[in-house]
Design a protein around this motif. Structure first.
Motif, PDB file in Angstrom:
ATOM      1  N   LEU A  24     -20.216  18.037   5.988  1.00 37.45           N
ATOM      2  CA  LEU A  24     -19.479  16.790   5.803  1.00 37.45           C
ATOM      3  C   LEU A  24     -20.391  15.584   5.992  1.00 37.45           C
ATOM      4  O   LEU A  24     -20.343  14.622   5.209  1.00 37.45           O
ATOM      5  N   VAL A  27     -22.605  14.997   2.779  1.00 40.04           N
ATOM      6  CA  VAL A  27     -21.962  14.444   1.585  1.00 40.04           C
ATOM      7  C   VAL A  27     -21.287  13.102   1.872  1.00 40.04           C
ATOM      8  O   VAL A  27     -21.202  12.241   0.986  1.00 40.04           O
ATOM      9  N   ASP A  28     -20.801  12.903   3.107  1.00 43.22           N
ATOM     10  CA  ASP A  28     -20.120  11.655   3.442  1.00 43.22           C
ATOM     11  C   ASP A  28     -21.049  10.459   3.319  1.00 43.22           C
ATOM     12  O   ASP A  28     -20.620   9.363   2.940  1.00 43.22           O
ATOM     13  N   SER A  29     -22.325  10.659   3.588  1.00 50.08           N
ATOM     14  CA  SER A  29     -23.274   9.547   3.568  1.00 50.08           C
ATOM     15  C   SER A  29     -23.647   9.114   2.152  1.00 50.08           C
ATOM     16  O   SER A  29     -24.369   8.135   1.982  1.00 50.08           O
ATOM     17  N   HIS A  31     -21.408   8.219  -0.248  1.00 47.76           N
ATOM     18  CA  HIS A  31     -20.321   7.487  -0.892  1.00 47.76           C
ATOM     19  C   HIS A  31     -20.808   6.195  -1.562  1.00 47.76           C
ATOM     20  O   HIS A  31     -20.537   5.944  -2.747  1.00 47.76           O
ATOM     21  N   VAL A 228     -18.519  15.735  -5.742  1.00 49.94           N
ATOM     22  CA  VAL A 228     -19.166  15.705  -4.426  1.00 49.94           C
ATOM     23  C   VAL A 228     -18.439  14.773  -3.462  1.00 49.94           C
ATOM     24  O   VAL A 228     -18.087  15.157  -2.338  1.00 49.94           O
ATOM     25  N   ASP A 229     -18.190  13.532  -3.913  1.00 49.38           N
ATOM     26  CA  ASP A 229     -17.678  12.508  -3.007  1.00 49.38           C
ATOM     27  C   ASP A 229     -16.167  12.578  -2.818  1.00 49.38           C
ATOM     28  O   ASP A 229     -15.638  11.976  -1.885  1.00 49.38           O
ATOM     29  N   SER A 233     -16.397  16.375  -0.286  1.00 46.84           N
ATOM     30  CA  SER A 233     -16.451  15.536   0.916  1.00 46.84           C
ATOM     31  C   SER A 233     -15.091  15.405   1.589  1.00 46.84           C
ATOM     32  O   SER A 233     -14.953  15.588   2.799  1.00 46.84           O
ATOM     33  N   ARG A 234     -14.046  15.080   0.802  1.00 41.54           N
ATOM     34  CA  ARG A 234     -12.739  14.856   1.416  1.00 41.54           C
ATOM     35  C   ARG A 234     -12.070  16.153   1.857  1.00 41.54           C
ATOM     36  O   ARG A 234     -11.306  16.157   2.836  1.00 41.54           O
ATOM     37  N   TYR A 237     -13.543  16.677   5.134  1.00 39.00           N
ATOM     38  CA  TYR A 237     -13.044  15.640   6.043  1.00 39.00           C
ATOM     39  C   TYR A 237     -11.677  16.019   6.602  1.00 39.00           C
ATOM     40  O   TYR A 237     -11.448  15.986   7.820  1.00 39.00           O
ATOM     41  N   SER A 256     -23.046   9.861  11.004  1.00 36.87           N
ATOM     42  CA  SER A 256     -23.313   9.560   9.604  1.00 36.87           C
ATOM     43  C   SER A 256     -24.390   8.497   9.398  1.00 36.87           C
ATOM     44  O   SER A 256     -25.200   8.612   8.481  1.00 36.87           O
TER      45      SER A 256
END
Length: 295
Positions: A24, A27-29, A31, A228-229, A233-234, A237, A256
């Motif tokens: 997470l 991929v979160d970084s 966005h 991906v985002d 990612s979600r 999350y 993050s």
């Protein structure tokens, strides 16, 4: 919206929480990187809608292949999905507009002020409580986020104000999901959450007259960003959010900015400043205190 009973938590997934969170954080970084990459190809309203539409289509196809699309879940919880979809749609379109005024690295670092909003919501609205060791870890993480995020020249710009507004809206959506959404079947929750967000983003783009046909590169970037985002990612999350208190979830996600620093070094050759390194070290230490204490 009455909170339903929480669904069972698979032991296998709980055992793999460190790996889940590691994925997470990676991929979160990305966005704001995707938002900036799409900016030359599409207006923010259209690019954000297209990314969410791609994600909704992928999740919809997956759920249909499983034979597990249940419209009754949406009918039963339609108020919840409308509130969540509207909050996320507003947050997303603001982020996509903000990268025209602030670089993705600074935007990503500044968005970690979400820890302030999310901790406040989790403690005062969700009535969660932190133990003494967790409070110490939270304070260290907050200090680290402050050092990394509020460096000279970044926090008085229009882009920074937009990111702060977007961050508050997303933290509010997280609190609503934690309070009212944990008992909803995950696959259908995820599908209807993304679909309602895409619907509101379509409405925003139509109202602004920004419904334009993307170029080939625009389609490619939207497909990658949606996969991906949004989807990956979600999904990570919300899976992790269901398996721990929102306060702990938020504190761990303060890692993050550290990952963002590594992305900036890898992709753009931008070395972190001394303040960023100090802040990142405090974030790591704070998260370590919280997670060790929680275990």
């Amino acid at each position: 919206m009455t909170p339903p009973a929480t669904e069972a938590r698979p032991a296998g997934l709980a055992a793999n929480m460190p790996l889940l969170f590691m994925a997470l954080l990676i991929v979160d970084s990305l966005h704001f990187v995707f938002a900036r990459a799409l900016l030359p190809h599409l207006p923010p309203e259209m690019s954000s809608f297209l990314v969410l539409a791609v994600g909704a289509a992928q999740v919809g196809v997956f759920q249909a292949a499983r034979g597990d699309v249940r419209p009754a879940i949406f009918r039963r919880h339609w108020r919840f999905f409308i509130v969540v979809g509207l909050l996320v749609a507003a947050s997303t379109v603001i982020n996509y507009a903000a990268v025209a005024f602030i670089d993705p690295g600074a935007a990503s670092l500044l968005s970690k002020t979400s820890v302030l909003f999310a901790l406040g919501l989790s403690l005062f609205w969700l009535r969660e409580r932190l133990r003494r060791g967790e409070v110490l870890g939270a304070l260290l993480a907050l200090i680290g986020v402050f050092i990394v995020s509020f460096q000279p020249g970044e926090y008085l710009r229009l882009g920074s104000l937009l990111v702060l507004l977007s961050t508050f809206l997303y933290a509010l959506h997280t609190a609503v999901v934690k309070r009212h959404g944990e008992g909803i079947d995950f696959g259908n929750f995820f599908l209807f959450r993304i679909a309602t967000t895409a619907f509101f983003l379509f409405a925003f783009a139509a109202a602004r007259g920004q419904l334009v046909w993307p170029s080939g590169m625009g389609w490619l970037l939207a497909f990658v960003a949606g996969s991906v985002d949004v989807v990956i990612s979600r999904a990570l999350y919300y899976l992790s959010l269901r398996r721990m208190p929102m306060s702990i979830h938020t504190i761990i996600l303060t890692l993050s900015p550290v990952v963002t620093i590594l992305w900036a070094l890898l992709l753009f050759g931008v070395a972190p400043s001394t303040l960023s390194l100090v802040g990142g070290a405090l974030v790591v230490l704070g998260v370590a205190l919280v997670t060790v204490r929680k275990r």
